[in-house]
Design an enzyme around this catalytic site. Sequence first.
Site, mmCIF file in Angstrom:
data_model
loop_
_atom_site.group_PDB
_atom_site.id
_atom_site.type_symbol
_atom_site.label_atom_id
_atom_site.label_comp_id
_atom_site.label_asym_id
_atom_site.label_seq_id
_atom_site.Cartn_x
_atom_site.Cartn_y
_atom_site.Cartn_z
ATOM 1 N N HIS A 86 -15.532 -32.831 12.706
ATOM 2 C CA HIS A 86 -16.030 -31.636 13.408
ATOM 3 C C HIS A 86 -16.585 -32.047 14.773
ATOM 4 C CE1 HIS A 86 -18.316 -28.149 14.541
ATOM 5 N NE2 HIS A 86 -17.609 -27.468 13.660
ATOM 6 N N GLU A 150 -9.732 -26.149 16.013
ATOM 7 C CA GLU A 150 -10.986 -25.593 16.541
ATOM 8 C C GLU A 150 -11.182 -26.055 17.977
ATOM 9 O OE1 GLU A 150 -14.204 -24.520 13.432
ATOM 10 O OE2 GLU A 150 -14.484 -26.571 14.067
HETATM 11 P P1 PGA Z 1 -18.515 -20.845 14.720
HETATM 12 O O1 PGA Z 1 -18.271 -22.342 14.205
HETATM 13 O O2 PGA Z 1 -17.711 -19.954 13.809
HETATM 14 O O3 PGA Z 1 -19.990 -20.644 14.638
HETATM 15 O O4 PGA Z 1 -17.978 -20.809 16.119
HETATM 16 C C1 PGA Z 1 -17.062 -22.748 13.676
HETATM 17 C C2 PGA Z 1 -17.169 -24.207 13.328
HETATM 18 O O5 PGA Z 1 -17.790 -24.941 14.111
HETATM 19 O O6 PGA Z 1 -16.685 -24.652 12.278
#
Ligand code: PGA
Length: 226
Positions: A86, A150
Amino acid sequence: MEQIIIANHKMYLNSLQDIDTYIQKLNKHKNQIIVLPQSIYLERFIKNGFTVGTQNVSPEKEGPYTSEISAQAINDIGGKYVLIGHSEVRQNPNKINKEIKEAINNHLKVILCVGENQKEKEHNQTKVIIKQQIKNAINNINEKIIIAYEPNWAIGSNQIPKKEDIQQIVAYIKSLFTYNIQVLYGGSVSIDNIKKLKEMNLDGYLIGQSSTDAEEFLKIIEVVLE
Ligand code: PGA
């Protein structure tokens, strides 16, 4: 195909009372979601029949690693998944590769986060960056993993990429594998954009802050499943 809905609690929901209320509210959909709570709350979710994972895992088996969580321990208490790489904790690529190996050796399913930052996006480097992240992460690994696309700039920002961009990157990620792989989208998923995201035929969603508000998360789940 069944949709994968993951709740990444990060460091929200910081009392047992909040956790118990959340568990009670999400109970009816507990078989359709995967929750990544703060690790101290894992057992609470497991005891209530939820499928859980952790937000990180150590690349090492055991030893003097203060604050780390071992893959063996996660598996031992009944955790099934682990989020790796992440952007809030991403470090060096070699570490990510070791974390994936350690997770797989302990029968955990891996969700690997990949994505470009704002600058890389502006320089049209998204594909190059993602290819490199995946190549490094799965070096010498043959087991199937789940990938979460992401973009760093979309996390917690209330901004999501354009539909064409998400679709193009998800297709690109899939094209990097010789076998079928599930690719999720994560970054500011909310009740305001879930309908739009659903049109993109994704394999699922990695949801941060919006997943920690039980009412909003329930609405999101219902849109995904309808
Ligand atoms: P968010 O985070 O939905 O708060 O943007 C997603 C993540 O970091 O997994």
